[in-house]
Enzyme design. Structure first.
Site, mmCIF file in Angstrom:
data_model
loop_
_atom_site.group_PDB
_atom_site.id
_atom_site.type_symbol
_atom_site.label_atom_id
_atom_site.label_comp_id
_atom_site.label_asym_id
_atom_site.label_seq_id
_atom_site.Cartn_x
_atom_site.Cartn_y
_atom_site.Cartn_z
ATOM 1 N N HIS A 97 37.412 41.407 40.025
ATOM 2 C CA HIS A 97 38.223 41.805 41.089
ATOM 3 C C HIS A 97 39.546 42.572 40.649
ATOM 4 O O HIS A 97 39.860 43.572 40.978
ATOM 5 C CB HIS A 97 38.413 40.524 42.140
ATOM 6 N N GLU A 98 40.203 41.439 39.949
ATOM 7 C CA GLU A 98 41.714 41.972 39.568
ATOM 8 C C GLU A 98 41.572 43.284 38.749
ATOM 9 O O GLU A 98 42.411 44.148 39.031
ATOM 10 C CB GLU A 98 42.440 40.928 38.956
ATOM 11 N N HIS A 101 41.170 46.441 40.489
ATOM 12 C CA HIS A 101 42.520 46.936 41.159
ATOM 13 C C HIS A 101 42.947 48.057 40.172
ATOM 14 O O HIS A 101 43.616 49.063 40.707
ATOM 15 C CB HIS A 101 43.399 45.905 41.384
ATOM 16 N N GLU A 121 41.252 45.684 48.547
ATOM 17 C CA GLU A 121 40.808 44.595 48.210
ATOM 18 C C GLU A 121 39.152 44.461 48.394
ATOM 19 O O GLU A 121 38.557 43.798 47.691
ATOM 20 C CB GLU A 121 41.259 43.687 49.224
ATOM 21 N N HIS A 191 43.465 41.151 53.035
ATOM 22 C CA HIS A 191 42.132 40.412 52.593
ATOM 23 C C HIS A 191 41.556 39.976 53.915
ATOM 24 O O HIS A 191 40.225 39.812 53.799
ATOM 25 C CB HIS A 191 42.473 38.932 51.857
HETATM 26 ZN ZN LIG Z 1 42.886 41.629 45.234
#
Ligand SMILES: [Zn+2]
Length: 500
Positions: A97-98, A101, A121, A191
Site C-alpha cells: 500500500h505505502e 503511494h 488511497e 480513507h
Molecule cells: Zn495510504
C-alpha cells in the site's frame, strides 16, 4: 543498518529487532517483483533505483511511529511498532500500500483536493490486494482486506474491507468508508472516500454476491442491485495500472477514474470486450456512471413532465459496445410526441394532459434491446396557466433561458402576472432571474441576494407586465451570480410557470 554474520535474519518474533527488518525487506522485494513481473515496471520510480526501509521508526523528536508511511523526499518506507509499541506494522499489504503511494506519486501524481486523495488511497489498497495474491504466501493468505495481520485498531480486525467497505464500521476518527459514491464524497477524509474505489476494484476483479476466495468469505453488493461479473484480479490490476500511469492526472476524481480505466480497458482488451463493459458496470455498481445491459448503455432518460401546447425536445442518449448503429422506438408517448428512430430525439407538442405509461426501446444492430418503462406526465397548460416543466442545467457562473409559449390570450398581460419558479442550487439566492416578454422587454423578477446559502428556491413572484402583449414566446432567464470563492456544482431550473 542491520548487519548479520550468518545471513539468518530475525527469528519471527518481535523480541528480535531483525524480524521487522527482514519483513520490511520482504515487502519491498515482493512489491518490486509484482510491478516488474506484471507491468515491466523497474522499481517505484521506474528508474531501477531501490528504496530503503526503516523499522522501529521514531521521528527525530523521538516520537515513535505507530503506523507506516512512504515519503517521496527520502524515497523510503518507515514502519512503526504499532499503537502499543510492541507490534511492528510490517505486513505485506501495508508495505505494498505505502510503496504504491510512491508509484502514484511518480506517475499520475494524484493531488490533495477533491476526490483525488481518496482515489490515491484506493489505488494503494487495490495494489496491496494484488501484491498479496501475487505473493500467495501461505503465512499471509491473500485477501481483499487491509492490515488484517497488524491489528491497527486493536480489535483483531482488518481496517478495510474491499467487498463492502462499510463493514469496517465507524473508526476512531469518526467515519465509515463509503460503499458507493455520493456528491458529498469530495473533500471528505481520504480513507473514507477510498471505499468507493476499493469496492469498484473488488467488483471488477471478483464480481458481486457471495463467494469464498482462498478461504475468506465475501459478499459484495451493488448500488443498482444488478449483478456484476468480475474479470479476474490480474486483468483488473492491469486496467488500473495502465489508467494510473497513462491517463490519470493530479486532479482525477472518480468520474475521471472511470474514464481513465475505460480507456485503459479499451487499450488492453478492446472497446467491444467484456472487460470494457465490466469496467463500466463495476463503476455503475458503486454509483459512478452508467451501466451496460444487453451491451447497450443509456444515460438517464429525460422523464420529467411535459406540458400541453409547449414544444418538447428530449434526447435519448445511448451507446453500444457492439458494432453498428442503434435504433429507437417508443410506445404510448404523451399524445402529440414522437421519437426519431435513428437519432432518438423526441419532439412534438403534447395535445392532452394525463399520465402515459410510456415505453422506450433501444435496439442495436445485432437485435439486442434495452427497454425502459416509465410513467410520463403531461401537465395541463393553457387558459390562465402556462408551464414549462423541462429541467435546464444552470451553467456554473453562466446563463440559461427556458421558453414558454402562450397562446389564445388576446390583449396585454396583467399588472399582477404570477411567475412561479422551482430551482435547485447550492446558493439559490445568488441567482438573478429575469422574465423576457415576447417583444423582448426585460422584466426583473428576482435580484441578487440576500447573502444566505439556501439550497432551493420555490417561489411565486408577482410582476407588472401590463405594457406587453401576452401572446408569444416568453423566456425565463437565470444568471448564476455565485461569488467566485464558492466552488458549487451547477444547479437546475426545474420548472417555471406563468399565471395570467
Ligand atoms: Zn495510504
Amino acid at each position: 543498518m542491520f548487519t548479520d554474520s550468518d545471513d539468518v535474519w530475525g527469528d519471527g518474533t518481535t523480541a528480535n529487532p531483525g524480524t521487522a527488518a527482514v519483513d520490511a525487506a520482504y515487502g519491498a522485494q515482493t512489491t518490486w517483483d509484482f510491478y516488474h513481473d506484471n507491468f515491466g515496471r523497474n522499481g517505484i520510480a521506474n528508474d531501477g533505483r531501490g528504496s530503503s526501509s526503516r523499522v522501529h521508526y521514531e521521528s527525530v523528536q523521538g516520537v515513535p511511529l505507530a503506523n507506516a508511511n512512504w515519503q517521496d523526499g527520502c524515497f523510503c518506507m518507515s514502519y512503526g511498532d504499532g499503537a502499543d509499541g510492541q507490534h511492528p506494522v510490517t505486513s505485506l499489504d501495508i508495505a505494498a500500500h505505502e510503496m504504491t503511494h510512491g508509484v502514484t506519486s511518480a506517475t499520475a501524481g494524484l493531488g490533495n483536493s477533491g476526490e483525488s486523495p481518496g482515489l490515491n488511497e484506493a489505488i494503494s489498497d487495490m495494489m496491496a490486494a494484488a501484491v498479496e495474491f501475487h505473493a500467495d504466501n501461505p503465512n499471509d493468505v491473500p485477501d481483499y482486506t487491509m492490515a488484517e495481520l497488524d491489528d491497527l485498531h486493536g480489535d483483531g480486525k482488518p481496517i478495510r474491507y474491499m467487498d463492502r467497505p462499510s463493514k469496517a464500521g465507524i473508526s476512531s476518527v469518526g467515519y465509515a468508508p463509503l460503499d458507493y459514491w455520493t456528491p458529498q464524497a469530495k473533500g471528505q477524509e481520504p480513507h473514507m472516500v477510498a471505499g468507493v474505489g476499493d469496492h469498484f476494484f473488488y467488483l471488477l476483479a471478483e464480481g458481486s454476491g457471495q463467494k469464498t476466495i482462498s478461504g475468506v468469505d465475501y459478499d459484495s453488493p451493488t448500488y443498482d442491485g444488478l449483478p456484476v461479473a468480475g474479470i479476474g484480479l490480474t486483468d483488473a490490476a492491469a486496467v488500473v495500472y495502465r489508467a494510473l500511469t497513462v491517463y490519470m492526472t493530479s486532479t482525477t476524481d472518480y468520474a475521471g477514474a472511470r474514464t481513465a480505466t475505460l480507456q485503459a480497458a479499451a487499450d488492453l482488451y478492446g472497446g467491444r470486450s467484456d472487460a470494457y463493459e465490466a469496467v463500466a458496470n463495476s463503476w455503475a455498481a458503486v454509483n459512478v456512471g452508467i451501466r451496460y445491459v444487453n451491451h447497450i448503455a443509456a444515460e438517464p432518460l429525460p422523464t420529467e413532465p411535459v406540458a400541453v401546447g409547449q414544444p418538447v425536445s428530449r434526447q435519448i442518449t445511448a451507446s453500444s459496445s457492439r458494432p453498428g448503429p442503434l435504433t429507437y422506438s417508443a410506445k404510448s408517448l404523451p399524445r402529440g410526441l414522437s421519437i426519431n428512430h435513428t437519432t432518438g430525439l423526441i419532439t412534438g407538442r403534447p395535445g392532452k394532459a394525463g399520465d402515459y405509461n410510456s415505453v422506450i426501446i433501444i435496439t442495436d444492430a445485432a437485435r439486442n434491446t434495452r427497454k425502459f418503462s416509465f410513467t410520463w406526465t403531461a401537465l395541463a397548460s393553457g387558459g390562465h396557466f402556462f408551464v414549462n416543466p423541462t429541467t435546464y442545467v444552470i451553467p456554473k457562473w453562466g446563463v440559461v433561458e427556458s421558453p414558454l409559449v402562450v397562446r389564445r390570450k388576446p390583449g396585454n398581460a396583467p399588472n399582477d402576472l404570477k411567475v412561479a419558479i422551482d430551482l435547485d442550487h447550492g446558493f439559490s439566492n445568488a441567482m438573478v432571474i429575469d422574465l423576457i416578454a415576447p417583444d423582448g422587454t426585460v422584466i426583473h423578477v428576482k435580484p441578487w441576494g440576500p447573502w444566505v446559502l439556501t439550497p432551493d428556491l420555490h417561489e411565486t413572484y408577482t410582476v407588472d407586465a401590463s405594457a406587453v402583449p401576452a401572446v408569444g414566446t416568453w423566456k425565463l432567464r437565470v444568471t448564476d451570480g455565485t461569488p467566485g470563492i464558492f466552488d458549487l456544482d451547477p444547479g437546475h431550473l426545474q420548472r417555471w410557470s406563468l399565471t395570467f
